[in-house]
Design a protein around this motif. Structure first.
Motif, PDB file in Angstrom:
ATOM      1  N   VAL A   4       0.837  -1.196   0.000  1.00  0.00           N
ATOM      2  CA  VAL A   4       0.000   0.000   0.000  1.00  0.00           C
ATOM      3  C   VAL A   4       0.878   1.254   0.000  1.00  0.00           C
ATOM      4  O   VAL A   4       0.643   2.189  -0.773  1.00  0.00           O
ATOM      5  CB  VAL A   4      -0.963  -0.003   1.209  1.00  0.00           C
ATOM      6  CG1 VAL A   4      -1.697   1.319   1.326  1.00  0.00           C
ATOM      7  CG2 VAL A   4      -1.947  -1.147   1.093  1.00  0.00           C
ATOM      8  N   LEU A   5       1.907   1.283   0.849  1.00  0.00           N
ATOM      9  CA  LEU A   5       2.798   2.440   0.887  1.00  0.00           C
ATOM     10  C   LEU A   5       3.555   2.607  -0.425  1.00  0.00           C
ATOM     11  O   LEU A   5       3.728   3.731  -0.910  1.00  0.00           O
ATOM     12  CB  LEU A   5       3.771   2.317   2.060  1.00  0.00           C
ATOM     13  CG  LEU A   5       3.161   2.509   3.442  1.00  0.00           C
ATOM     14  CD1 LEU A   5       4.204   2.245   4.523  1.00  0.00           C
ATOM     15  CD2 LEU A   5       2.577   3.900   3.586  1.00  0.00           C
ATOM     16  N   SER A   6       3.992   1.520  -1.013  1.00  0.00           N
ATOM     17  CA  SER A   6       4.686   1.582  -2.300  1.00  0.00           C
ATOM     18  C   SER A   6       3.777   2.122  -3.387  1.00  0.00           C
ATOM     19  O   SER A   6       4.200   2.927  -4.225  1.00  0.00           O
ATOM     20  CB  SER A   6       5.197   0.199  -2.691  1.00  0.00           C
ATOM     21  OG  SER A   6       6.111  -0.280  -1.752  1.00  0.00           O
ATOM     22  N   LEU A   7       2.554   1.669  -3.394  1.00  0.00           N
ATOM     23  CA  LEU A   7       1.585   2.144  -4.382  1.00  0.00           C
ATOM     24  C   LEU A   7       1.303   3.639  -4.199  1.00  0.00           C
ATOM     25  O   LEU A   7       1.255   4.393  -5.180  1.00  0.00           O
ATOM     26  CB  LEU A   7       0.288   1.345  -4.288  1.00  0.00           C
ATOM     27  CG  LEU A   7      -0.788   1.683  -5.307  1.00  0.00           C
ATOM     28  CD1 LEU A   7      -0.273   1.440  -6.719  1.00  0.00           C
ATOM     29  CD2 LEU A   7      -2.036   0.861  -5.049  1.00  0.00           C
ATOM     30  N   LEU A   8       1.131   4.078  -2.971  1.00  0.00           N
ATOM     31  CA  LEU A   8       0.888   5.495  -2.711  1.00  0.00           C
ATOM     32  C   LEU A   8       2.086   6.348  -3.120  1.00  0.00           C
ATOM     33  O   LEU A   8       1.919   7.438  -3.685  1.00  0.00           O
ATOM     34  CB  LEU A   8       0.559   5.717  -1.234  1.00  0.00           C
ATOM     35  CG  LEU A   8      -0.799   5.181  -0.776  1.00  0.00           C
ATOM     36  CD1 LEU A   8      -0.954   5.355   0.725  1.00  0.00           C
ATOM     37  CD2 LEU A   8      -1.931   5.851  -1.528  1.00  0.00           C
ATOM     38  N   LEU A   9       3.295   5.870  -2.865  1.00  0.00           N
ATOM     39  CA  LEU A   9       4.486   6.599  -3.277  1.00  0.00           C
ATOM     40  C   LEU A   9       4.575   6.683  -4.799  1.00  0.00           C
ATOM     41  O   LEU A   9       4.898   7.731  -5.357  1.00  0.00           O
ATOM     42  CB  LEU A   9       5.741   5.932  -2.709  1.00  0.00           C
ATOM     43  CG  LEU A   9       7.061   6.587  -3.051  1.00  0.00           C
ATOM     44  CD1 LEU A   9       7.123   8.009  -2.503  1.00  0.00           C
ATOM     45  CD2 LEU A   9       8.215   5.769  -2.521  1.00  0.00           C
ATOM     46  N   ALA A  10       4.266   5.591  -5.488  1.00  0.00           N
ATOM     47  CA  ALA A  10       4.297   5.584  -6.953  1.00  0.00           C
ATOM     48  C   ALA A  10       3.267   6.561  -7.523  1.00  0.00           C
ATOM     49  O   ALA A  10       3.549   7.296  -8.480  1.00  0.00           O
ATOM     50  CB  ALA A  10       4.044   4.176  -7.470  1.00  0.00           C
ATOM     51  N   ILE A  11       2.094   6.592  -6.940  1.00  0.00           N
ATOM     52  CA  ILE A  11       1.048   7.518  -7.412  1.00  0.00           C
ATOM     53  C   ILE A  11       1.488   8.961  -7.175  1.00  0.00           C
ATOM     54  O   ILE A  11       1.340   9.824  -8.046  1.00  0.00           O
ATOM     55  CB  ILE A  11      -0.296   7.214  -6.706  1.00  0.00           C
ATOM     56  CG1 ILE A  11      -0.845   5.879  -7.205  1.00  0.00           C
ATOM     57  CG2 ILE A  11      -1.300   8.339  -6.943  1.00  0.00           C
ATOM     58  CD1 ILE A  11      -2.044   5.377  -6.415  1.00  0.00           C
ATOM     59  N   GLY A  16       3.377  14.556 -10.382  1.00  0.00           N
ATOM     60  CA  GLY A  16       4.122  15.785 -10.641  1.00  0.00           C
ATOM     61  C   GLY A  16       4.076  16.768  -9.492  1.00  0.00           C
ATOM     62  O   GLY A  16       4.097  17.979  -9.710  1.00  0.00           O
ATOM     63  N   LEU A  17       4.005  16.279  -8.284  1.00  0.00           N
ATOM     64  CA  LEU A  17       3.987  17.157  -7.126  1.00  0.00           C
ATOM     65  C   LEU A  17       5.352  17.815  -6.923  1.00  0.00           C
ATOM     66  O   LEU A  17       6.356  17.395  -7.499  1.00  0.00           O
ATOM     67  CB  LEU A  17       3.611  16.352  -5.871  1.00  0.00           C
ATOM     68  CG  LEU A  17       2.248  15.667  -5.904  1.00  0.00           C
ATOM     69  CD1 LEU A  17       2.065  14.798  -4.675  1.00  0.00           C
ATOM     70  CD2 LEU A  17       1.139  16.709  -5.975  1.00  0.00           C
ATOM     71  N   ARG A  18       5.382  18.818  -6.081  1.00  0.00           N
ATOM     72  CA  ARG A  18       6.628  19.520  -5.786  1.00  0.00           C
ATOM     73  C   ARG A  18       7.602  18.561  -5.092  1.00  0.00           C
ATOM     74  O   ARG A  18       7.222  17.837  -4.175  1.00  0.00           O
ATOM     75  CB  ARG A  18       6.338  20.695  -4.874  1.00  0.00           C
ATOM     76  CG  ARG A  18       7.522  21.519  -4.593  1.00  0.00           C
ATOM     77  CD  ARG A  18       7.183  22.704  -3.727  1.00  0.00           C
ATOM     78  NE  ARG A  18       8.009  23.807  -4.166  1.00  0.00           N
ATOM     79  CZ  ARG A  18       7.660  25.052  -4.173  1.00  0.00           C
ATOM     80  NH1 ARG A  18       6.473  25.397  -3.767  1.00  0.00           N
ATOM     81  NH2 ARG A  18       8.488  25.976  -4.589  1.00  0.00           N
ATOM     82  N   GLY A  19       8.855  18.544  -5.555  1.00  0.00           N
ATOM     83  CA  GLY A  19       9.872  17.683  -4.968  1.00  0.00           C
ATOM     84  C   GLY A  19       9.931  16.293  -5.577  1.00  0.00           C
ATOM     85  O   GLY A  19      10.686  15.440  -5.111  1.00  0.00           O
ATOM     86  N   THR A  20       9.152  16.045  -6.609  1.00  0.00           N
ATOM     87  CA  THR A  20       9.126  14.729  -7.243  1.00  0.00           C
ATOM     88  C   THR A  20      10.488  14.364  -7.814  1.00  0.00           C
ATOM     89  O   THR A  20      10.952  13.237  -7.646  1.00  0.00           O
ATOM     90  CB  THR A  20       8.065  14.695  -8.363  1.00  0.00           C
ATOM     91  OG1 THR A  20       6.795  14.966  -7.788  1.00  0.00           O
ATOM     92  CG2 THR A  20       8.022  13.350  -9.040  1.00  0.00           C
ATOM     93  N   MET A  21      11.138  15.309  -8.463  1.00  0.00           N
ATOM     94  CA  MET A  21      12.446  15.053  -9.059  1.00  0.00           C
ATOM     95  C   MET A  21      13.461  14.679  -7.986  1.00  0.00           C
ATOM     96  O   MET A  21      14.274  13.774  -8.165  1.00  0.00           O
ATOM     97  CB  MET A  21      12.897  16.292  -9.792  1.00  0.00           C
ATOM     98  CG  MET A  21      13.472  16.150 -11.150  1.00  0.00           C
ATOM     99  SD  MET A  21      12.936  14.794 -12.130  1.00  0.00           S
ATOM    100  CE  MET A  21      13.804  15.235 -13.562  1.00  0.00           C
TER     101      MET A  21
END
Length: 91
Positions: A4-11, A16-21
């Protein structure tokens, strides 16, 4: 919970949220950087003068081998490098 945490992080990373890069860089950097010390290690082992393999051959009384600069020895040398185990299968 891990899935669940991995999926949320991938989403979150795909939105394209701030700090994604920065997060992507921090996540993938260890996978990329592991190749550098492995390269340095093989370069040291195959060095024509002072390399580990040629030092071992010298102790056995065998002449030094031009591992990567010889057409006869380059392919077996690269095949030996291919046997090196990595944590992710391939680099």
């Amino acid at each position: 919970m891990s899935v669940v945490l991995s999926l949320l992080l991938a989403i979150a990373l795909n939105r394209g949220l701030r700090g994604t890069m920065l997060l992507r860089t921090a996540y993938f950097l260890p996978s990329i950087l592991i190749g550098v010390p492995i390269f340095v290690l093989w370069q040291w082992m195959y060095a024509d003068e002072g390399g580990l393999f040629n030092r071992l051959l010298a102790h056995l009384g065998v002449a030094a081998v031009p591992w990567l600069s010889s057409t006869a020895w380059a392919k077996p040398s690269l095949m030996l490098m291919g046997l090196w185990p990595t944590s992710e299968g391939q680099i």
